[in-house]
Design an enzyme around this catalytic site. Sequence first.
Site, PDB file in Angstrom:
ATOM      1  CB  THR A   1      -0.912   0.013   1.240  1.00 35.06           C
ATOM      2  OG1 THR A   1      -1.758  -1.117   1.208  1.00 35.06           O
ATOM      3  CG2 THR A   1      -1.756   1.267   1.291  1.00 35.06           C
TER       4      THR A   1
ATOM      5  CG  HIS B   1      -7.073 -11.756   9.851  1.00 38.39           C
ATOM      6  ND1 HIS B   1      -5.953 -11.918  10.627  1.00 38.39           N
ATOM      7  CD2 HIS B   1      -6.723 -10.894   8.863  1.00 38.39           C
ATOM      8  CE1 HIS B   1      -4.968 -11.201  10.120  1.00 38.39           C
ATOM      9  NE2 HIS B   1      -5.414 -10.566   9.056  1.00 38.39           N
TER      10      HIS B   1
ATOM     11  CD  GLU C   1      -1.371 -22.995  32.440  1.00 33.67           C
ATOM     12  OE1 GLU C   1      -1.861 -23.909  31.734  1.00 33.67           O
ATOM     13  OE2 GLU C   1      -2.036 -22.342  33.277  1.00 33.67           O
TER      14      GLU C   1
END
Length: 1092
Positions: free
Chosen positions: A348, A751, A772
């Site tokens: 862009t 999305h 974890e």
Amino acid sequence: MSAKAISEQTGKDFLYKYICTSAAVQNRFRYANVTAETDFDRLAQEHPWLLTERLVVKPDQLIKRRGKLGLVGVNLDLSGVREWLKTRLMKETMVGKAKGILKNFLIEPFVAHKQEEEFYVCVYATREGDYVLFHHEGGVDVGDVDAKAKKLLVGVDEKITEESVKKGLLTHVPNDKKAVLASFIVGLFNLYEDLFFTYLEINPLVVTKDGVYVLDMAAKIDATADYICKAKWGDVEFPPPFGREAYPEEAYIADLDAKSGASLKLTLLNPRGRIWTMVAGGGASVVYSDTICDLGGVDELANYGEYSGAPSEQQTYDYAKTILSLMTREKHPDGKVLIIGGSIANFTNVAATFKGIVRAIRDYQGPLKEHEVTIFVRRGGPNYQEGLRVMGEVGKTTGIPIHVFGTETHMTAIVGMALGHRPIPNQPPVAAHTANFLLNSSGSTSTPASSRTASFSENRAKVEGSPAKKAKTGTPHAKATTLFSKQTKSIVWGMQTRAVQGMMDFDYVCSRDEPSVAAMVYPFTGDHKQKFYWGHKEILVPVYKNMGDAMKKHPEVDVLISFASLRSAFDSTMETMQYPQIHTIAIIAEGIPEAHTRKIIKAADEKGVTIIGPATVGGIKPGCFKIGNTGGMLDNILASKLYRPGSVAYVSRSGGMSNELNNIISRTTDGVFEGVAIGGDRYPGSVFTDHVLRYQDTPGVKMIVVLGEIGGTEEYKICQAIKQGRITKPVVCWCIGTCATMFSSEVQFGHAGACANQASETAVAKNKALQEAGAFVPKSFDELGEIIKSVYTDLVAKGVIEPAEEVPPPTVPMDYSWARELGLIRKPASFMTSICDERGQELIYAGMPITEVFKTEMGLGGTLGLLWFQRRLPRYACQFIEMCLMVTADHGPAVSGAHNTIVCARAGKDLISSLTSGLLTIGDRFGGALDAAAKQFSKAFDSGMLPMEFVNKMKKEGKLIMGIGHRVKSINNPDMRVQILKDFVKQHFPATQLLDYALDVEKITTSKKPNLILNVDGFIGVAFVDLLRTCDGFTRDEADEFVEIGALNGIFVLGRSMGFIGHYLDQKRLKQGLYRHPWDDISYVLPEHMSM
């Protein structure tokens, strides 16, 4: 977004219209819609059963568990329904955390039935196929159906049968109902497939002796399949989640999005909020929302939205003015902030999009200052420095506080500044200009030595330089561990010349021996060659119409990059997989229906092909290969050191965020080894673990970065692999979308796959699980760079990574077009024009937009005034021009121009050839007298010559007076065309000095011979001079110049063209054959000596 919820009424409408089953489906189309505007008397006329049956009434606003919430009125008559609605219709209600107004209700016939006649059925999509859930006990107390229901997986491209339904789902169903239910479920599944549903739940489904009743239904359809299903769907309305109103501005942006190749999204969360965002990129927009919520701004966050995919200046202006209009309607005691953010764009043009935003800011500068709006800007990508400059300038000229930052500032740092959590730097560091990267600043014209291609941490091990090989040669369907090498060759599907040139510039700067693009495929032209630059040289790349020809002539190609549209991507990808030489396909298109994507994934798994995408920018392997526009323009490639491999590999969903990762990793480590953006769809062709495991097995990769996202469960596979010891390299991971759990209603992010359907799919749950499991998880995206740097520093300290010396890359010349865009060069134009400009969003005639041309109803005469005279002429002048065109349009078939046109048409020539043959006869003797008459009469009048003196002078010189004389018409048989024009001119023109002079000349000439009248050419010529001289639009010199350059003859040419075209069409319509002139109309005169 792809999967969108539809109303219960829409879902049932689809079911009743299109289900194919032997089961007797009852109460088809028996429902009535009620809103605050409903006239119940008229409703009863339209639905007579409302007066005769017992009824059920319920809200139809995407509310789950309505029965448990007391939102279903059962076994009522119509008056009872009206009474029940009095306490609910247009009343505010809490549903979970969402507060909303009940405004849309559905009335249906009440179905008396027993509890044992209620069943539960649901079909939903997953990556591997569609699951059918069935439970023999339906209704409001169905409970945890995931745990209780029978499940039947119907794989992609597989068919469902009544036998498999009976065997897999109906084991607890009474025998007398099995056949009916099996037929209905098969019909329901086929409907689900045919109409591209992604979710379809019926609870309860009632089966009685009379047949099947669909009581309550919830459904989602794949909105991207609109181009396939439009005939059956019709115009589908997608209601907003309960608790969020449908705003006209959202519909306006959705309409802009539908008409644009770019992506434009807007969701209003709290129109009274003080924090507004205008973010570029689907992934970046989520990251900014996360950061705002992390910093305590969730209650003040007004909107979610994004713009991406290279919108034009006008589209960005329309988007920006919508945001600015919304945020300047209500004042906030603390003022407001607007965050114009984004990652580093891949393709862009930032300056072009920012010019649209700047226009909107200028238009709204008054309200913005009145509402005490402060604007914070952070952006990177092509031409971003110019974009930031114009943004800073508009702040200075309007007095609006605008703080501007580039890639030197962390992407979300402006959020902390806007919310007062971090100081605003007085003078942020200025990044080097784009040109500084692309121009050889050393003054040397020689190309530096080839940059190294081994990883920073690999000085000895040779991992690159060999073509990609399959991971396990003994397994026929194993996918490649190494997708790209320095020898990788690709075919690009689509005429994407900018992307291909970007790939070649990358190849050159990486010191590749040959370009990575071997050929292009473009079905819409014949085979030809396309010109590109390889460094300083021009080279030709073959373009093939047929995929098979390209594959046959380039057997070394093993990668296909598809820029096919969303409509053709499926077919072209399936065709590509027929060629065993291809092992990697990148699909760039966004908006491919999920059912098609799943078929692509299945075929790719069977053939051992790695799919990157859809809805992706692609991926990059520094020093080796890049897909399309990945990594942005060359300045970003050089700034992020993507021309040589580092030690860090990453995988992301977002294309824009992958470029941000390139920036972060280059600033905190020795650089990127490989990066892949798998795409934002719900079912990407390859998943996180596919690439993470590849990186684990690649010696050059020393640490891995994963940017996950809300939605899906793929990140848990990374957790599992870490726990099982399959992944031993350090993994830094962050899942974006943590803000979703803080919103009261469901928000679909940019999305298609960014939507959590259950608690385990939330970003918060996934981040916790990853931490974890042993992954390095930051507290927020703000800290991602710090964590990456910490892990990298530790690996360097342990000797796992040995940073190597930098080697400068070769210099690549800048493209002329880009240098001009950056204002570095100037060149004289080959053409100049001052009448029309088609470059912007709207066509402009002489400074007037085409919409204004129509709005002012200036007509053909006015349009001609703009294009010929660069003026907006007065109304009478426009009318006169149109009258001239009308009277000169035709004068019969006998005149030379019409005759030529007719002869040419009858010779079988086309319209343009026939028209041209007629126009070529126009000159002084036929039609071209307008200019000559105007010049002769003007010269005589301006010199002070009397009419008699003028006539005598012309006679003495033996010259004809142009515009005087007619073969048929005379003073006694006047030409009505001249009479009509004369009446109009005398009535409307301010003065007619030259016309009066010509009429005096006519009196003299007709006294000698009656047919020496002022003819239509002469009249138009002299009247037009009067018009130019007296309408106050031209100086005398300008008026004379238009006569001199032939403008008046243009009137005759344009007008008579209408007649010539008419004669051409007439001859074709009459099917006239070849014209041959008759002998008896030709006088054969031979030379005298020959006749003797």
